[in-house]
Design an enzyme around this catalytic site. Structure first.
Site, PDB file in Angstrom:
ATOM      1  N   TYR A  66       0.740  -1.238  -0.395  1.00 31.60           N
ATOM      2  CA  TYR A  66      -0.021   0.395   0.349  1.00 31.60           C
ATOM      3  C   TYR A  66       1.214   1.283  -0.362  1.00 31.60           C
ATOM      4  O   TYR A  66       0.471   1.923  -1.926  1.00 31.60           O
ATOM      5  CB  TYR A  66      -1.004   0.019   1.246  1.00 31.60           C
ATOM      6  CG  TYR A  66      -2.140   1.420   1.541  1.00 31.60           C
ATOM      7  CD1 TYR A  66      -2.240   1.779   0.318  1.00 31.60           C
ATOM      8  CD2 TYR A  66      -2.010   1.779   3.107  1.00 31.60           C
ATOM      9  CE1 TYR A  66      -3.178   3.078   0.563  1.00 31.60           C
ATOM     10  CE2 TYR A  66      -2.807   2.849   3.110  1.00 31.60           C
ATOM     11  CZ  TYR A  66      -3.771   2.957   1.511  1.00 31.60           C
ATOM     12  OH  TYR A  66      -3.730   4.606   1.633  1.00 31.60           O
TER      13      TYR A  66
ATOM     14  N   ASP B  23       9.673  -7.583  -3.666  1.00 33.19           N
ATOM     15  CA  ASP B  23       9.019  -7.203  -3.423  1.00 33.19           C
ATOM     16  C   ASP B  23       8.492  -9.275  -3.407  1.00 33.19           C
ATOM     17  O   ASP B  23       8.210  -9.732  -4.048  1.00 33.19           O
ATOM     18  CB  ASP B  23       7.420  -7.359  -3.671  1.00 33.19           C
ATOM     19  CG  ASP B  23       6.185  -6.161  -2.692  1.00 33.19           C
ATOM     20  OD1 ASP B  23       5.658  -7.776  -2.118  1.00 33.19           O
ATOM     21  OD2 ASP B  23       6.172  -5.570  -2.078  1.00 33.19           O
TER      22      ASP B  23
ATOM     23  N   LEU C  76       5.385 -10.605  -2.746  1.00 39.30           N
ATOM     24  CA  LEU C  76       3.246 -10.531  -3.060  1.00 39.30           C
ATOM     25  C   LEU C  76       2.932 -10.773  -2.004  1.00 39.30           C
ATOM     26  O   LEU C  76       1.322 -11.646  -2.480  1.00 39.30           O
ATOM     27  CB  LEU C  76       3.359 -11.149  -4.715  1.00 39.30           C
ATOM     28  CG  LEU C  76       4.021 -10.215  -5.441  1.00 39.30           C
ATOM     29  CD1 LEU C  76       3.472 -10.674  -6.513  1.00 39.30           C
ATOM     30  CD2 LEU C  76       3.507  -8.389  -5.539  1.00 39.30           C
TER      31      LEU C  76
ATOM     32  N   ASP D 280      11.958 -12.799  -1.958  1.00 42.99           N
ATOM     33  CA  ASP D 280      11.761 -11.992  -0.251  1.00 42.99           C
ATOM     34  C   ASP D 280      12.880 -11.862  -0.295  1.00 42.99           C
ATOM     35  O   ASP D 280      13.897 -12.186  -0.533  1.00 42.99           O
ATOM     36  CB  ASP D 280      11.803 -13.979   0.069  1.00 42.99           C
ATOM     37  CG  ASP D 280      10.877 -13.602   1.757  1.00 42.99           C
ATOM     38  OD1 ASP D 280      11.832 -13.248   2.356  1.00 42.99           O
ATOM     39  OD2 ASP D 280       9.679 -13.445   1.971  1.00 42.99           O
TER      40      ASP D 280
ATOM     41  N   ALA E  26       7.556  -4.732   5.976  1.00 44.43           N
ATOM     42  CA  ALA E  26       6.915  -5.541   7.194  1.00 44.43           C
ATOM     43  C   ALA E  26       6.176  -5.755   6.823  1.00 44.43           C
ATOM     44  O   ALA E  26       4.886  -5.330   6.488  1.00 44.43           O
ATOM     45  CB  ALA E  26       7.378  -4.581   8.049  1.00 44.43           C
TER      46      ALA E  26
ATOM     47  N   SER F 277       2.955  -6.031   9.189  1.00 48.50           N
ATOM     48  CA  SER F 277       2.144  -4.900   9.989  1.00 48.50           C
ATOM     49  C   SER F 277       0.456  -5.040  11.209  1.00 48.50           C
ATOM     50  O   SER F 277       0.200  -3.840  11.182  1.00 48.50           O
ATOM     51  CB  SER F 277       1.966  -3.503   9.582  1.00 48.50           C
ATOM     52  OG  SER F 277       1.654  -3.529   8.658  1.00 48.50           O
TER      53      SER F 277
ATOM     54  N   TYR G 191       4.597  -6.230  17.047  1.00 46.34           N
ATOM     55  CA  TYR G 191       4.728  -5.481  15.880  1.00 46.34           C
ATOM     56  C   TYR G 191       5.589  -4.795  16.007  1.00 46.34           C
ATOM     57  O   TYR G 191       6.870  -4.273  15.682  1.00 46.34           O
ATOM     58  CB  TYR G 191       3.869  -5.183  15.531  1.00 46.34           C
ATOM     59  CG  TYR G 191       3.443  -4.077  14.396  1.00 46.34           C
ATOM     60  CD1 TYR G 191       4.150  -3.868  13.138  1.00 46.34           C
ATOM     61  CD2 TYR G 191       3.118  -2.879  14.222  1.00 46.34           C
ATOM     62  CE1 TYR G 191       4.639  -3.173  12.145  1.00 46.34           C
ATOM     63  CE2 TYR G 191       2.431  -2.216  13.570  1.00 46.34           C
ATOM     64  CZ  TYR G 191       3.536  -2.374  12.486  1.00 46.34           C
ATOM     65  OH  TYR G 191       3.993  -1.253  11.393  1.00 46.34           O
TER      66      TYR G 191
ATOM     67  N   HIS H  79      -8.399  -1.782   8.554  1.00 53.96           N
ATOM     68  CA  HIS H  79      -8.008  -0.021   9.231  1.00 53.96           C
ATOM     69  C   HIS H  79      -9.712   0.584   9.174  1.00 53.96           C
ATOM     70  O   HIS H  79     -10.095   0.179   8.030  1.00 53.96           O
ATOM     71  CB  HIS H  79      -6.725   0.342   8.057  1.00 53.96           C
ATOM     72  CG  HIS H  79      -5.295   0.625   7.724  1.00 53.96           C
ATOM     73  ND1 HIS H  79      -4.901   0.570   6.935  1.00 53.96           N
ATOM     74  CD2 HIS H  79      -5.133  -0.453   8.883  1.00 53.96           C
ATOM     75  CE1 HIS H  79      -3.506  -0.025   7.849  1.00 53.96           C
ATOM     76  NE2 HIS H  79      -3.856  -0.625   8.349  1.00 53.96           N
TER      77      HIS H  79
ATOM     78  N   ARG I 207      -7.500   9.392  16.747  1.00 52.13           N
ATOM     79  CA  ARG I 207      -6.054   9.248  16.272  1.00 52.13           C
ATOM     80  C   ARG I 207      -5.730  10.347  14.845  1.00 52.13           C
ATOM     81  O   ARG I 207      -6.539  11.030  14.594  1.00 52.13           O
ATOM     82  CB  ARG I 207      -6.327   7.533  15.485  1.00 52.13           C
ATOM     83  CG  ARG I 207      -6.561   6.403  16.248  1.00 52.13           C
ATOM     84  CD  ARG I 207      -5.021   5.887  17.082  1.00 52.13           C
ATOM     85  NE  ARG I 207      -5.302   4.777  17.308  1.00 52.13           N
ATOM     86  CZ  ARG I 207      -5.723   5.183  19.337  1.00 52.13           C
ATOM     87  NH1 ARG I 207      -6.534   6.056  19.955  1.00 52.13           N
ATOM     88  NH2 ARG I 207      -6.143   3.877  19.945  1.00 52.13           N
TER      89      ARG I 207
END
Length: 322
Positions: free
Chosen positions: A10, A29, A31, A49, A73, A75, A139, A187, A219
């Site tokens: 993202y 990436d 994926l 990777d 990372a 998340s 995390y 989210h 937030r």
């Protein structure tokens, strides 16, 4: 050439979309959570990777890399609690391997995508970079471990770095070509918008008895393109030598409650939400808002997109996916 690890995710893909305007870019990436379609066609894409040392070394052998940006990372807080080894393996060990190979290949410029989760549950309303870091989940711990590793390598080996601690990334590129696409989605803004599109039966609000004006958590939300531009400024600072080692908060320095977010989503979508009120989740602090003054003073960065624009861009993206 700039290497972006996790550049299909993202935030990484939005950064790459900005970066290709001024630099040659290679994206690495695996994926696992990113998407090949999200990577700008001007970038060179390599599926692989970060934890595979041979893959990373071949990449360094093939391209002359000036700097590395790390968005790779895992998340999800809840997942990190359920499976901490997954997080320490990917977020810490794989990053150690990357940094070791960077040192071996004389690549000394690094930008790390970190998180406000490193602060845990601070007892201040505006969090600056001097606020005590006390993560409360694997995390957050994994991100803070990498931050410490980066600082130690800077001291001993001369690594030049910027650590960028995000608060709540949201929104989508203005073209609506790329946006937030997680599975599972956790989210708030995309969850509300998916509900308003009929993809979820209701939206859950966890706790209405916090010490805030309307009783729900507050937030700090920041547009993903604002995040991308902060990375660009940090990168240019590392490349031109004006930045050598720093940690920055990235946020709007203004908080919005859960109820305010839902109300703005309803306004943008012109639809009414079905809200379910549920008990608090353990470990959710009442207020998390960034003090982003440091990056403004040192790099001239300030968030440009307000909450309505953030949600309008996200709504445009989600409507295209529906």
């Amino acid at each position: 050439m700039i290497l972006v690890v996790g550049g299909a995710g993202y935030i990484g893909s939005h950064f790459v979309k900005e970066l290709v305007k001024t630099h040659d870019v290679v994206v690495l990436d695996n994926l696992s959570t990113g998407h090949r379609w999200a990577v700008d066609q001007k970038a060179t894409f390599i599926e692989g990777d970060l934890g595979d040392a041979d893959t990373v070394q071949r990449l360094f052998d093939t391209y002359t890399i000036e700097a590395v940006l790390h968005f790779a990372a895992f998340s999800l807080v809840s997942e990190s609690v359920a499976d901490p080894m997954k997080y320490y393996e990917n977020n810490v060990i794989a990053t150690f391997n990357l940094l070791k190979l960077m040192k071996d290949n004389h690549i000394d410029k690094f930008i790390f995508s970190s998180t406000a989760a490193t602060y845990g549950t601070p007892d201040v309303e505006l969090i600056d970079e001097h606020t005590v870091t006390a993560p409360i989940n694997p995390y957050g711990h994994s991100k803070l471990m990498v931050e410490q590793m980066v600082k130690d390598l800077a001291y001993s080996y001369g690594l030049k770095y910027a650590v960028l601690r995000y608060f709540n990334a949201a929104g989508a590129d203005e073209t609506a070509e790329i946006g937030e696409s997680h599975s599972p989605e956790t989210h708030l803004i995309p969850l509300v918008l998916q509900h308003l599109l009929g993809q979820r039966s209701a939206i859950s609000v966890y706790g209405t008895d916090y010490d805030t004006p309307d009783g729900t958590c507050i937030r700090d939300y920041i547009h993903v393109t604002d995040l991308a531009k902060a990375h660009l400024l940090a990168l240019e600072g590392l490349l031109n030598g004006t930045l050598t080692a720093s940690v920055y908060n990235l946020g709007n320095s203004h908080g919005y409650s859960v109820k305010e977010i839902i109300a703005m989503c309803e306004q943008v979508a012109n639809k009414q939400a079905n809200i379910q009120y549920i008990d608090r989740r353990a470990g959710d602090p009442a207020i998390l808002v960034a003090n982003a003054e440091k990056i403004y003073q040192e790099l001239g960065w300030k968030a440009q997109f307000d909450l309505q624009t953030i949600i309008e861009s996200a709504w445009a993206w989600h409507q295209k996916q529906f």
